[in-house]
Design a protein around this motif. Structure first.
Motif, PDB file in Angstrom:
ATOM      1  N   THR A 176     -43.564   8.998   6.045  1.00 26.34           N
ATOM      2  CA  THR A 176     -42.354   8.570   6.750  1.00 26.34           C
ATOM      3  C   THR A 176     -41.427   9.759   6.962  1.00 26.34           C
ATOM      4  O   THR A 176     -41.488  10.762   6.260  1.00 26.34           O
ATOM      5  N   ASP A 206     -48.077   6.540  13.563  1.00 26.17           N
ATOM      6  CA  ASP A 206     -46.915   6.172  12.789  1.00 26.17           C
ATOM      7  C   ASP A 206     -47.167   6.098  11.294  1.00 26.17           C
ATOM      8  O   ASP A 206     -46.252   6.240  10.511  1.00 26.17           O
ATOM      9  N   VAL A 207     -48.386   5.830  10.894  1.00 26.29           N
ATOM     10  CA  VAL A 207     -48.691   5.700   9.474  1.00 26.29           C
ATOM     11  C   VAL A 207     -50.040   6.329   9.215  1.00 26.29           C
ATOM     12  O   VAL A 207     -50.891   6.396  10.091  1.00 26.29           O
ATOM     13  N   ALA A 265     -45.422   0.725  14.765  1.00 25.76           N
ATOM     14  CA  ALA A 265     -44.284   1.523  14.316  1.00 25.76           C
ATOM     15  C   ALA A 265     -43.088   0.643  14.060  1.00 25.76           C
ATOM     16  O   ALA A 265     -42.889  -0.357  14.729  1.00 25.76           O
ATOM     17  N   THR A 300     -43.870  13.363  13.826  1.00 26.24           N
ATOM     18  CA  THR A 300     -42.890  12.846  12.879  1.00 26.24           C
ATOM     19  C   THR A 300     -41.568  12.576  13.586  1.00 26.24           C
ATOM     20  O   THR A 300     -40.910  11.584  13.336  1.00 26.24           O
ATOM     21  N   LEU A 343     -40.411  -0.320   5.280  1.00 23.20           N
ATOM     22  CA  LEU A 343     -41.104   0.953   5.426  1.00 23.20           C
ATOM     23  C   LEU A 343     -42.223   0.848   6.453  1.00 23.20           C
ATOM     24  O   LEU A 343     -42.326   1.653   7.378  1.00 23.20           O
ATOM     25  N   ASP A 384     -43.928  10.684   1.486  1.00 22.79           N
ATOM     26  CA  ASP A 384     -45.135   9.872   1.610  1.00 22.79           C
ATOM     27  C   ASP A 384     -45.151   8.829   0.505  1.00 22.79           C
ATOM     28  O   ASP A 384     -44.491   8.970  -0.521  1.00 22.79           O
ATOM     29  N   TRP A 385     -45.881   7.774   0.761  1.00 25.54           N
ATOM     30  CA  TRP A 385     -45.879   6.595  -0.102  1.00 25.54           C
ATOM     31  C   TRP A 385     -47.317   6.141  -0.317  1.00 25.54           C
ATOM     32  O   TRP A 385     -48.117   6.150   0.609  1.00 25.54           O
ATOM     33  N   GLY A 413     -37.511   7.255   6.295  1.00 25.91           N
ATOM     34  CA  GLY A 413     -37.909   5.889   5.988  1.00 25.91           C
ATOM     35  C   GLY A 413     -38.638   5.162   7.088  1.00 25.91           C
ATOM     36  O   GLY A 413     -38.852   3.956   6.991  1.00 25.91           O
ATOM     37  N   ALA A 414     -39.057   5.861   8.149  1.00 18.48           N
ATOM     38  CA  ALA A 414     -39.786   5.234   9.257  1.00 18.48           C
ATOM     39  C   ALA A 414     -41.034   6.044   9.564  1.00 18.48           C
ATOM     40  O   ALA A 414     -41.135   7.228   9.228  1.00 18.48           O
ATOM     41  N   GLY A 415     -41.999   5.394  10.218  1.00 19.94           N
ATOM     42  CA  GLY A 415     -43.231   6.080  10.570  1.00 19.94           C
ATOM     43  C   GLY A 415     -43.014   7.216  11.542  1.00 19.94           C
ATOM     44  O   GLY A 415     -43.766   8.187  11.551  1.00 19.94           O
ATOM     45  N   GLU A 416     -41.990   7.128  12.360  1.00 21.01           N
ATOM     46  CA  GLU A 416     -41.659   8.193  13.298  1.00 21.01           C
ATOM     47  C   GLU A 416     -40.205   8.049  13.710  1.00 21.01           C
ATOM     48  O   GLU A 416     -39.685   6.936  13.826  1.00 21.01           O
TER      49      GLU A 416
END
Length: 460
Positions: A197, A7-8, A18, A290, A43, A167-168, A200-203
């Motif tokens: 992401t 997830d990240v 997640a 993803t 996030l 990505d962040w 806006g989410a890991g998956e």
């Protein structure tokens, strides 16, 4: 491909788990009020605090604005930030005054003020919007959204997914790393994040029956990361690139999508009931989901190859008599700038440029000058052979019009507005100067843009 979910990407403190969030919000009313302001969003996984971001309408990514081809688009940008901003409507062929480039097409919108954008939607396709003021920081903090322009005759699909990849760069407490534009990022690959992401989410998790046909709109909103996506348990065809339909759908096993690029797919779920179908991102330490689809429900019959999307009205390229304007990219770590490079009207030594945060050059010039890189007459076809002499990839984006790649054998590639050019590659594009005004032509790796890889063209 390993279907195991990740997830990240690894953070300094090791985020795990997640956080599943709903799909994108849809804003359908005309005359949308789009507010750029600080916000807090989840996030990282739920055990971590919310991340302080800058967002459109409090969402990351911002709302999907949806209209039909031929309609008039209207939006009011309200600046709730503590610094000036604008909106660039990326990929749209619109009037120059609506392009959102401060100091060139409009004055920057100051804190507390607003600006009204209004233009006709000439083309159908997948577009996105983002600031063109202090782009590296503002996009990295979360300011990005999608504009979908529907065709009069959309393709036959069962559902649609808009996937915004990003990505962040997060700290151990899931906050954005506060250093923007450091010299390492500017002189290397850019501000690469450590947390990926989608919407806006890991998956993103979905459930569809076998045989479901989806339209998947992929958007890369990252400022530096080039994604390579692979498909498991689904058949995928590319039907459009950067909003422009291909002449015929192209069956693919994987796809590369650089910063600012968009890819429209028709996807058929081919995995069996009880299995998973996955769109995976290939990273250095493995391939990770993803979007994952749990295959369940009443199966549908698999359908034939999808039809091509209806084409947008694009100009014909007259290559035979086209003028050539070569573009040479130089600079960056490991190779460096030539001995003397023009910057702000005069020749400078490389050391002085590095101290000023300028690490890259187009044709021996860092950043913009009073004279445009290209000056073209209306209707003229211009060819731009590009040579990347640097050690890094660059996503070259032309505002206001689309281009086609001129292939080595003389053929033409698909229409695009952004082309990724890898180290030591030579690629050539051609465009028709059909849209009057002053237009940016730059690398869309935002750290590269702000440190030398930014120029402009004039069409009159």
């Amino acid at each position: 491909m390993d279907p195991t979910r990740r997830d990240v990407m690894a953070l300094a403190g090791g985020l795990a788990g997640a956080q599943v969030v709903p799909g994108l919000a849809w804003a359908g009313a005309p005359g949308h009020r789009l507010t750029a302001a600080p916000a807090e969003v989840q996030l990282a996984p739920g055990e971590f605090p919310k991340t302080r971001v800058w967002a459109y309408d409090g969402r990351v990514p911002g709302p999907v604005l949806r209209r039909r081809q031929g309609e008039m688009f209207e939006a009011r940008l309200v600046n709730g930030l503590d610094q000036p901003t604008t909106v660039h409507w990326h990929g749209l062929r619109l009037p120059n005054a609506m392009d959102g480039v401060p100091g060139m097409t409009q004055a920057a919108v100051r804190p507390g003020e607003s600006f009204d954008y209004r233009f006709a939607l000439r083309d159908a396709g997948t577009f996105w919007y983002h600031p063109h003021a202090n782009s590296l920081e503002q996009i990295s903090r979360g300011l990005a959204g999608v504009l979908v322009v529907d065709e009069a005759e959309p393709p036959e699909v069962d559902a649609e997914e808009v996937l915004v990849l990003d990505d962040w760069r997060l700290t151990e407490d899931a906050q954005l790393h506060p250093e923007f534009g450091n010299r390492h990022d500017m002189s290397h690959a850019g501000r690469l994040g450590n947390f990926i992401t989608v919407n806006g989410a890991g998956e993103l998790r979905r459930s569809y029956p076998r045989g479901t046909r989806l339209r998947v709109r992929l958007v890369n909103a990252a400022t530096a990361r080039i994604f390579r996506l692979v498909f498991q348990g689904m058949d995928a065809w590319v039907v459009a690139l950067d909003a422009m339909p291909l002449e015929a759908p192209e069956r693919i096993e994987q796809v590369e999508i650089g910063p600012a690029q968009r890819v429209d797919l028709i996807v058929a779920i081919s995995a069996g009931t009880g299995e998973e179908a996955i769109i995976g991102s290939v990273e250095r330490d493995g391939t990770y989901a993803t979007m994952s689809v749990s295959v369940a429900g009443q199966e549908q019959a698999m359908r034939a190859t999808p039809h091509a999307l209806p084409p947008n009205d694009l100009p014909a390229l007259a290559l035979k008599d086209a003028r050539q304007v070569p573009l040479v990219m130089e600079g960056g770590a490991m190779r460096g700038l030539p001995e003397r490079v023009r910057w702000q009207g005069s020749k400078r030594e490389a050391r002085a440029l590095y101290e000023a945060g300028q690490f890259w050059a187009f044709n021996g010039q860092a950043g913009m000058d009073e004279a445009p890189l290209i000056e073209a007459g209306m209707g003229e076809t211009v060819r731009v052979p590009m040579e990347n002499r640097t050690a890094f990839s660059h996503a070259m984006h032309l505002h206001g019009q689309h281009f086609r790649e001129v292939l080595p054998g003389g053929g033409l590639g698909p229409w695009r507005d952004t082309l990724v050019i890898h180290p030591d590659e030579r690629r050539e594009i051609a465009f028709v100067a059909e849209n009057p005004g002053d237009w940016m032509f730059h690398c869309h790796m935002a750290a590269h843009q702000m440190s030398g890889m930014m120029n402009w063209i004039r069409i009159a």
